[in-house]
Design an enzyme around this catalytic site. Structure first.
Site, PDB file in Angstrom:
ATOM      1  N   CYS A  78       0.834  -1.211   0.000  1.00 45.73           N
ATOM      2  CA  CYS A  78       0.000   0.000   0.000  1.00 45.73           C
ATOM      3  C   CYS A  78       0.872   1.265   0.000  1.00 45.73           C
ATOM      4  CB  CYS A  78      -1.000  -0.049   1.140  1.00 45.73           C
ATOM      5  SG  CYS A  78      -2.392   1.043   0.849  1.00 45.73           S
ATOM      6  N   HIS A 170      -3.296  -5.116   1.601  1.00 40.33           N
ATOM      7  CA  HIS A 170      -2.627  -5.399   2.884  1.00 40.33           C
ATOM      8  C   HIS A 170      -2.734  -6.870   3.309  1.00 40.33           C
ATOM      9  CE1 HIS A 170      -2.152  -1.208   4.500  1.00 40.33           C
ATOM     10  NE2 HIS A 170      -3.093  -0.965   3.617  1.00 40.33           N
ATOM     11  N   GLU A 172      -1.047  -8.333   5.415  1.00 40.87           N
ATOM     12  CA  GLU A 172      -0.697  -8.441   6.844  1.00 40.87           C
ATOM     13  C   GLU A 172      -1.898  -8.249   7.775  1.00 40.87           C
ATOM     14  OE1 GLU A 172      -0.181  -5.935   4.948  1.00 40.87           O
ATOM     15  OE2 GLU A 172      -0.389  -4.055   6.059  1.00 40.87           O
TER      16      GLU A 172
HETATM   17  N1  GLN Z   1      -3.406   6.513   1.118  1.00 37.77           N
HETATM   18  C1  GLN Z   1      -2.160   6.207   1.726  1.00 37.77           C
HETATM   19  C2  GLN Z   1      -1.026   7.003   1.081  1.00 37.77           C
HETATM   20  O1  GLN Z   1      -1.216   7.651   0.127  1.00 37.77           O
HETATM   21  C3  GLN Z   1      -1.862   4.722   1.694  1.00 37.77           C
HETATM   22  C4  GLN Z   1      -2.867   3.971   2.525  1.00 37.77           C
HETATM   23  C5  GLN Z   1      -2.370   2.696   3.098  1.00 37.77           C
HETATM   24  O2  GLN Z   1      -1.177   2.409   3.152  1.00 37.77           O
HETATM   25  N2  GLN Z   1      -3.294   1.929   3.599  1.00 37.77           N
HETATM   26  O3  GLN Z   1       0.061   6.933   1.527  1.00 37.77           O
END
Ligand code: GLN
Length: 187
Positions: A78, A170, A172
Site C-alpha cells: 500500500c 494489505h 498483513e
Molecule cells: N493513502 C495512503 C497514502 O497515500 C496509503 C494507505 C495505506 O497504506 N493503507 O500513503
C-alpha cells in the site's frame, strides 16, 4: 534469515506478527544499524507522505536505495508501493524511486471507499485470498521489466521487479500468510 519492517509509522506490528507466524525472525527498522542487520525489508502500509518524510530526514531512504540496488529484497504494501514507485501520477514528487511503475495515490477514493475482495492470486495462492484495500493506490502502467502478478479491472495491484515486490493491498491484516511466504521465498 532476518527480515526488517520499516517502523516509522503504519502497519508494522502486523507484518512482524505474520513473519513470526511463518518462523522468520522479524525486527522493526528505524536506524541505519538496524537496516544493515537485516536481509530484506518490508515497507508497511500507512501514510506514504509521513513515512517518506522520515526516510528523507533520517537519511535512511538513501541507505535503502543503495541496498536495494545492490540486491536487497524489498516489499512495499500500500503506502509502501507508493514509496517504491519511480512515478506517482497524481503528485509531483517521488520517494525511493526504485520500481518502474506509475502509481496513483488514493486511487479508489477516500477511507470510506476502502474494500475487501476475495481472489486467487496466480503464483501465490490458488485458493482465493482476502485482498484488503485501504485508501489504496494502484499502478496504471509498468515497464515491461515488471512482472504483473495481479490486475483488478485493468489496474495493477500486485507486481514484481527483480527482488522488489509491491502490493496495493494489505496481506498483513488477514489470516493468510501466502504473500509473506512468497516474499520469504524471494529472499
Ligand atoms: N493513502 C495512503 C497514502 O497515500 C496509503 C494507505 C495505506 O497504506 N493503507 O500513503
Amino acid at each position: 534469515m532476518k527480515v526488517g519492517v520499516l517502523a516509522f509509522q503504519g502497519a508494522v506490528r502486523e507484518h512482524i506478527y505474520m513473519l513470526k507466524k511463518i518462523g522468520v525472525k522479524a525486527f522493526p527498522v528505524r536506524k541505519k544499524e538496524e537496516l544493515l542487520d537485516v536481509d530484506a525489508l518490508i515497507l508497511p502500509g500507512g501514510e506514504s507522505t509521513v513515512i517518506g518524510k522520515f526516510l528523507k530526514e533520517t537519511g535512511l531512504g538513501q541507505e535503502i536505495i543503495k541496498l536495494v540496488k545492490s540486491g536487497m529484497p524489498i516489499w512495499g504494501t500500500c503506502a509502501g508501493m507508493i514509496l517504491l514507485a519511480k512515478h506517482i501520477v497524481n503528485e509531483n514528487y517521488v520517494h525511493l524511486g526504485l520500481m518502474d511503475i506509475w502509481v496513483k495515490r488514493n486511487a479508489y477514493g477516500s477511507q470510506l471507499d476502502s474494500f475487501v475482495i476475495k481472489k486467487p492470486v496466480p503464483g501465490i495462492s490458488e485458493k482465493p485470498l482476502e485482498l484488503v484495500f485501504i485508501r489504496a493506490p494502484y499502478a496504471e502502467k509498468a515497464e515491461p521489466c515488471v512482472e504483473v502478478i495481479l490486475e483488478l479491472d485493468g489496474k495493477i495491484v500486485a507486481a514484481r521487479q527483480d527482488k522488489m515486490l509491491a502490493t496495493a493491498f494489505h496481506p498483513e491484516v488477514t489470516e493468510d500468510v501466502s504473500f509473506h511466504k512468497f516474499f520469504v521465498e524471494m529472499i
